[in-house]
Motif scaffolding. Structure first.
Motif, PDB file in Angstrom:
ATOM      1  N   ALA A  30       0.902  -1.257   0.022  1.00  8.38           N
ATOM      2  CA  ALA A  30       0.073  -0.129  -0.070  1.00  8.38           C
ATOM      3  C   ALA A  30       0.816   1.411   0.070  1.00  8.38           C
ATOM      4  N   ALA A  31       1.959   1.073   0.667  1.00  2.78           N
ATOM      5  CA  ALA A  31       3.035   2.436   0.653  1.00  2.78           C
ATOM      6  C   ALA A  31       3.450   2.585  -0.534  1.00  2.78           C
ATOM      7  N   ILE A  32       3.659   1.594  -1.456  1.00  3.67           N
ATOM      8  CA  ILE A  32       4.206   1.668  -2.515  1.00  3.67           C
ATOM      9  C   ILE A  32       3.437   2.433  -3.700  1.00  3.67           C
ATOM     10  N   VAL A  33       2.340   1.810  -3.601  1.00  2.00           N
ATOM     11  CA  VAL A  33       0.992   2.388  -4.264  1.00  2.00           C
ATOM     12  C   VAL A  33       0.835   3.662  -3.964  1.00  2.00           C
ATOM     13  N   GLY A  34       0.820   3.914  -2.745  1.00  4.04           N
ATOM     14  CA  GLY A  34       0.362   5.369  -2.330  1.00  4.04           C
ATOM     15  C   GLY A  34       1.426   6.413  -2.785  1.00  4.04           C
ATOM     16  N   ALA A  35       2.783   5.995  -2.738  1.00 10.11           N
ATOM     17  CA  ALA A  35       3.804   6.957  -3.062  1.00 10.11           C
ATOM     18  C   ALA A  35       3.801   7.085  -4.690  1.00 10.11           C
ATOM     19  N   LEU A  36       3.384   6.154  -5.348  1.00 14.00           N
ATOM     20  CA  LEU A  36       3.274   6.359  -6.977  1.00 14.00           C
ATOM     21  C   LEU A  36       2.207   7.083  -7.310  1.00 14.00           C
ATOM     22  N   ARG A  37       1.020   7.112  -6.428  1.00 13.64           N
ATOM     23  CA  ARG A  37      -0.064   8.106  -6.709  1.00 13.64           C
ATOM     24  C   ARG A  37       0.205   9.244  -6.382  1.00 13.64           C
ATOM     25  N   GLU A  38       0.902   9.642  -5.406  1.00 12.46           N
ATOM     26  CA  GLU A  38       1.369  11.096  -5.207  1.00 12.46           C
ATOM     27  C   GLU A  38       2.234  11.595  -6.242  1.00 12.46           C
ATOM     28  N   ASP A  51      13.314   4.656  -8.003  1.00 12.67           N
ATOM     29  CA  ASP A  51      13.871   5.356  -6.876  1.00 12.67           C
ATOM     30  C   ASP A  51      13.181   6.491  -6.173  1.00 12.67           C
ATOM     31  N   GLN A  52      12.447   7.105  -6.881  1.00 14.58           N
ATOM     32  CA  GLN A  52      11.408   8.248  -6.436  1.00 14.58           C
ATOM     33  C   GLN A  52      10.375   7.329  -5.447  1.00 14.58           C
ATOM     34  N   VAL A  53       9.820   6.381  -6.262  1.00 11.73           N
ATOM     35  CA  VAL A  53       8.794   5.680  -5.537  1.00 11.73           C
ATOM     36  C   VAL A  53       9.321   5.014  -4.237  1.00 11.73           C
ATOM     37  N   ALA A  54      10.328   4.385  -4.344  1.00  6.99           N
ATOM     38  CA  ALA A  54      10.923   3.623  -3.156  1.00  6.99           C
ATOM     39  C   ALA A  54      11.230   4.586  -2.230  1.00  6.99           C
ATOM     40  N   GLU A  55      11.663   5.962  -2.312  1.00  8.28           N
ATOM     41  CA  GLU A  55      12.075   6.858  -1.255  1.00  8.28           C
ATOM     42  C   GLU A  55      11.041   7.488  -0.634  1.00  8.28           C
ATOM     43  N   ARG A  56       9.827   7.780  -1.606  1.00 14.78           N
ATOM     44  CA  ARG A  56       8.615   8.502  -0.921  1.00 14.78           C
ATOM     45  C   ARG A  56       7.759   7.295  -0.142  1.00 14.78           C
TER      46      ARG A  56
END
Length: 222
Positions: A30-38, A51-56
């Motif tokens: 869920a954290a990965i999906v949420g980061a991509l959505r942002e 890398d951006q998604v993982a960091e977020r």
């Protein structure tokens, strides 16, 4: 370990309750999906990196790849999650007799989740005309056609594989065409909060697209 007093046998954990490891997996995904959505709300989708998604998301690059193989794979999984909740509602007898009508009825009855429509908007907020963005969208829709083909095989285990493959591809092409037509109708700034009229318009486009498929794409005047 906390033991439920009403568990079977008077002791021991509830066998149906998810364990800590499973819950952590759900949270990480869920954290990965949420980061991509942002990020796709801030940047062109094709420019977003792992890398951006993982960091977020607060995870390592390696953890990202433990869950998804690529950025398009995350999008495909999100769309498939929404579609899966509808597919399980299909009646095998009805879809085996008239699959397009069955799928059309399913979209009319259950509708397309507004969260999924929000993803469509976010992915196209920064323009969809670049080669990279077109390639990303084509990859996601191709993944979804393959996913739908597998689900239809599950529902129709004895069906002709060519029948199932062409049905899955045609249905996903309708969804893709609907998305494109619908986005052209939205305001240029594509607000994050969709109005009821926006949602209705999407469903009208989709119903018409599936209707054209059911009629063999014959001209309405024919």
């Amino acid at each position: 370990m906390t033991v439920r007093p009403d568990s079977v046998g008077g002791g021991g954990p509830d066998p149906a309750a998810p364990g800590r490891r499973e819950l952590n997996k759900v949270r990480t995904r869920a954290a990965i999906v949420g980061a991509l959505r942002e990020l796709v709300a801030e940047l062109p989708a094709a420019d977003v990196t792992v890398d951006q998604v993982a960091e977020r998301a607060g995870v390592s690059r390696r953890t990202f790849f433990n869950y998804f193989g690529s950025i398009p794979a995350v999008l495909s999984a999100v769309f498939a999650d929404h579609a899966a909740a509808m597919i399980v509602q299909l009646d095998p007898e009805v879809i085996g007799d008239d699959p397009v009508t069955a799928l059309r009825g399913l979209t009319r009855t259950h509708g397309i989740p507004e969260d999924l429509l929000g993803w469509f908007v976010a992915l196209n907020r920064h323009g969809a005309d670049t080669d990279a963005t077109v390639l990303l969208e084509r990859t996601v829709w191709a993944d979804l056609a393959a996913w739908l083909r597998e689900r239809l095989h599950d529902v129709l285990p004895g069906a002709d594989p060519l029948f199932v493959a062409t049905l899955a591809s045609a249905v996903m092409s309708c969804f893709q065409a609907t998305e494109e037509a619908w986005l052209k109708d939205l305001d240029v700034d594509r607000p994050e909060q969709l109005s009821p009229a926006d949602v209705t318009r999407f469903h009208d486009h989709l119903d018409r697209a599936l209707g054209l498929l059911a009629d063999g794409w014959r001209s309405p005047s024919a």
